[in-house]
Design a protein around this motif. Structure first.
Motif, PDB file in Angstrom:
ATOM      1  N   HIS A 215      -5.465  22.017  43.584  1.00  0.00           N
ATOM      2  CA  HIS A 215      -5.163  20.720  43.003  1.00  0.00           C
ATOM      3  C   HIS A 215      -5.659  20.669  41.558  1.00  0.00           C
ATOM      4  O   HIS A 215      -4.945  20.226  40.654  1.00  0.00           O
ATOM      5  N   GLY A 218      -3.737  22.399  39.040  1.00  0.00           N
ATOM      6  CA  GLY A 218      -2.466  21.771  38.699  1.00  0.00           C
ATOM      7  C   GLY A 218      -1.317  22.144  39.607  1.00  0.00           C
ATOM      8  O   GLY A 218      -0.158  21.946  39.272  1.00  0.00           O
ATOM      9  N   ALA A 219      -1.630  22.704  40.801  1.00  0.00           N
ATOM     10  CA  ALA A 219      -0.558  23.007  41.743  1.00  0.00           C
ATOM     11  C   ALA A 219      -0.070  21.711  42.375  1.00  0.00           C
ATOM     12  O   ALA A 219      -0.861  20.927  42.883  1.00  0.00           O
ATOM     13  N   GLY A 220       1.231  21.477  42.317  1.00  0.00           N
ATOM     14  CA  GLY A 220       1.807  20.257  42.896  1.00  0.00           C
ATOM     15  C   GLY A 220       1.847  20.344  44.412  1.00  0.00           C
ATOM     16  O   GLY A 220       1.510  21.377  44.984  1.00  0.00           O
ATOM     17  N   PRO A 221       2.240  19.241  45.072  1.00  0.00           N
ATOM     18  CA  PRO A 221       2.289  19.219  46.539  1.00  0.00           C
ATOM     19  C   PRO A 221       3.144  20.352  47.098  1.00  0.00           C
ATOM     20  O   PRO A 221       2.788  20.964  48.099  1.00  0.00           O
ATOM     21  N   ARG A 224       1.278  23.677  46.765  1.00  0.00           N
ATOM     22  CA  ARG A 224       0.163  23.734  47.714  1.00  0.00           C
ATOM     23  C   ARG A 224       0.681  23.988  49.129  1.00  0.00           C
ATOM     24  O   ARG A 224       0.096  24.726  49.907  1.00  0.00           O
TER      25      ARG A 224
ATOM     26  N   GLU B  18      -2.400  13.122  49.319  1.00  0.00           N
ATOM     27  CA  GLU B  18      -0.951  13.282  49.346  1.00  0.00           C
ATOM     28  C   GLU B  18      -0.520  14.612  49.923  1.00  0.00           C
ATOM     29  O   GLU B  18      -0.155  15.533  49.208  1.00  0.00           O
ATOM     30  N   PRO B  21       4.805  14.423  49.770  1.00  0.00           N
ATOM     31  CA  PRO B  21       5.210  13.406  48.803  1.00  0.00           C
ATOM     32  C   PRO B  21       5.605  12.125  49.532  1.00  0.00           C
ATOM     33  O   PRO B  21       5.938  12.150  50.712  1.00  0.00           O
TER      34      PRO B  21
END
Lengths: 316, 289
Positions: A215, A218-221, A224, B18, B21
């Protein structure tokens, strides 16, 4: 007398170790006796209804009787070849394969979505989890009774709310092209909430610090999920796939209540075929042959999945 | 068991941040509502008066003149009290015998050393792989040979031994410290006394988890009782409901079908709503076999 003595010696010498072995064996048996007695009640029932049943399927598949009262006759592998040549059986196998893949993929996919969305412990989430889990608890027969009305042409729930938007109202359970998919919907509805539980359990093993680090990096959902969560869930996936495959072969109550395998065998599944042969046609030979083939296929699959799981070290 | 504790703990902080999303969450909420629609319809249709006619049968808005007529009709057409009693006898009978068999076998695997232990362990493991549902044909002929065709005992018997239950109890017993047993041993307690007074009372959570799994699965069993039972008065709920549905479907009495279905699934659903956590954790355990 004097001759007999030396002759007796070698006998005694060779008997002594054997006797000692026997004694040791008896001693070990005596020490094991309490365990055997404790296991006996279970083993009696397992012998009757599991190992014995396996043996009987094997033997019954080799025999045939023309009518329920006719004497049985040894036919060798004839039943097996008769089943393999029966278009109803091959049709049921194909239906079952379509059914297995067509129910496993959506229900596992939905289960994963549900688990990811509801992983966080929260009052709202536990209500949602319960809602998704409810279908797991009701008998397939009851689910079928409800879905009979949902799929009812014209006045049913589906046609009443959605069917009206379609140019032509399909006969969901009466159309050979659609009926199997309709049956599959019930299975997905019933199983997704069950598989969700295993993904929920699997998600708890995702290491927090790694997630946090990703996180911060800067790894997005999505990243991840792809690189941290998904690898962690691999054993869960494998396990759920095995369960889903077994379910696809063992759940047939809805076929029985809703379609009886019709229209024109389009919803016939392997277990229903076995039931038909045994109960409706009194053909134990053919029913046993079909059972044997199914068991062989399933055991092969299970062994394969166990090996894969063992190779991956540490399944669920 | 550690897995279970983790299941009910809050998700790790970073995971909480989260995990899907927002779109995924919204989709899940919508699907959860869709998932409940069959139950909603069942409730509404049960209370809908016949005077509303077949065209309003699918309406999910409750009727303004709710009635219990459907419940009464279902009660009169199907012998639901009898079906419920039969199902309860089947589930209780199976469970009581299972408690004995799995306790004894589980103890043997957990605490005793004996010749052929691995071999016998694999014999038990086989039951997990063999999928009892598939063995209905040979088991039906065996039940008939034993003179148990068309009896509730015949329905119960194949499930008297449970490999899953044995493994569950083995795990529970292994977790109990041996010091407790040693103390009892000095006091001169026999093997069965030690099981009865030390191991069983300390393993209650495992027993109750097993009870939930066993009762739920046999409460919902259909194909096997359908094959064994012939007399209408020995039908369990599932078989009774299928006959009832077939009869009522012919007369288009959908309100009655809804009422009958409600009666069949209500006991288990109510129990679930009361003991939610227990149920869910038991189901997770059952998967971990």
């Amino acid at each position: 007398m004097s001759l007999a003595e030396p002759a007796a010696l070698p006998v005694a010498a060779s008997a002594a170790p054997r006797l000692r072995l026997l004694k040791r064996f008896l001693g070990r048996f005596k020490a094991s006796l309490p365990a055997y007695l404790l296991l006996l009640p279970s083993l009696v029932f397992l012998a009757l209804f599991t190992y014995g049943a396996m043996g009987r399927v094997f033997v019954d598949a080799l025999y045939q009787r023309a009518t329920p009262k006719a004497p049985i006759r040894f036919v060798g592998l004839d039943n097996i070849s008769a089943v393999l040549a029966d278009p109803a059986f091959t049709g049921a196998v194909i239906n079952n394969l379509i059914y297995a893949v067509g129910t496993a993929i959506p229900s596992i996919g939905l289960a994963l979505l549900f688990a990811l969305a509801l992983a966080r412990t929260h009052a709202v989430n536990s209500v949602l989890r319960a809602a998704l889990f409810l279908p797991v608890l009701i008998p397939m027969v009851a689910a079928s009774a409800l879905f009979l009305f949902i799929f009812l042409p014209n006045v049913g729930l589906l046609d009443y709310y959605i069917g009206r938007l379609l140019p032509v109202l399909p006969n969901w359970l009466g159309d050979p092209d659609i009926a199997l998919s309709a049956i599959m919907v019930i299975t997905i509805w019933k199983n997704a909430g069950y598989y969700m539980l295993f993904f929920l359990a699997g998600l708890q093993a995702v290491p927090e610090d790694v997630m946090e680090a990703a996180h911060l990096d800067g790894a997005g959902p999505f990243m991840r999920f792809r690189h941290i969560i998904l690898p962690e869930l691999k054993p869960t996936f494998l396990f759920v796939i095995v369960i889903a495959t077994l379910n696809a072969v063992t759940q047939v109550d809805h076929v029985f209540v809703m379609t009886k395998g019709g229209p024109s065998n389009s919803t016939n599944l392997v277990l229903f075929y076995i039931y038909q042969q045994a109960v409706e046609h009194y053909d134990i030979g053919k029913a046993s042959a079909a059972t044997l083939l199914t068991l062989a296929a399933l055991m092969g699959l299970t062994a394969l999945s166990f090996r894969t799981m063992a190779n991956r070290e540490g399944g669920p | 068991m550690k897995l279970l504790d983790r299941l009910f703990k809050d998700a790790p902080l970073a995971t909480r941040n989260e995990i899907t999303p927002k779109l995924g969450f919204v989709l899940t909420v919508l699907l959860a509502i869709v998932w409940l629609i069959p139950f909603l319809w069942m409730g509404v249709a049960t209370l809908r008066p016949a005077s509303d006619g077949i065209n309003l049968m699918a309406e999910l808005m409750p009727s303004l003149k709710p009635t219990l007529d459907n419940v009464r009709d279902a009660w009169e057409i199907g012998d639901f009290p009898r079906y419920t009693l039969n199902t309860m006898i089947i589930c209780t009978g199976i469970l009581l015998v299972q408690f004995v068999t799995i306790t004894l076998a589980g103890f043997a695997f957990a605490r005793l050393d004996f010749a052929g232990k691995t071999l016998i362990f694999y014999l038990f493991l086989m039951q997990l792989m063999l999928v009892p549902v598939l063995l209905i044909v040979p088991n039906l002929s065996l039940v008939a040979q034993l003179g148990l065709y068309d009896t509730l005992t015949g329905v119960m018997m194949p499930f008297f031994a449970s490999a899953f239950g044995t493994f569950l109890m083995r795990q529970a017993f292994e977790a109990i410290p041996t010091e407790l047993e040693d103390a009892a041993l000095i006091d001169g307690a026999s093997l069965l006394q030690r099981i009865r007074h030390i191991y069983v009372p300390l393993s209650m959570p495992s027993f109750s988890a097993f009870a939930i799994i066993s009762v739920t699965s046999h409460w919902n069993d259909f194909l096997w009782p359908l094959m064994v039972i012939n007399s209408p008065d020995k039908r369990p709920l599932t078989v009774g409901l299928s006959v009832f549905t077939a009869t009522a479907e012919g007369t288009q009495a959908w309100g009655t079908i809804a009422a009958g279905t409600l009666m069949v699934i209500a006991p288990l659903l109510i129990t679930f709503l009361i003991f939610q956590k227990r149920f869910i954790s038991s189901f997770v355990t059952s998967g971990i076999k």
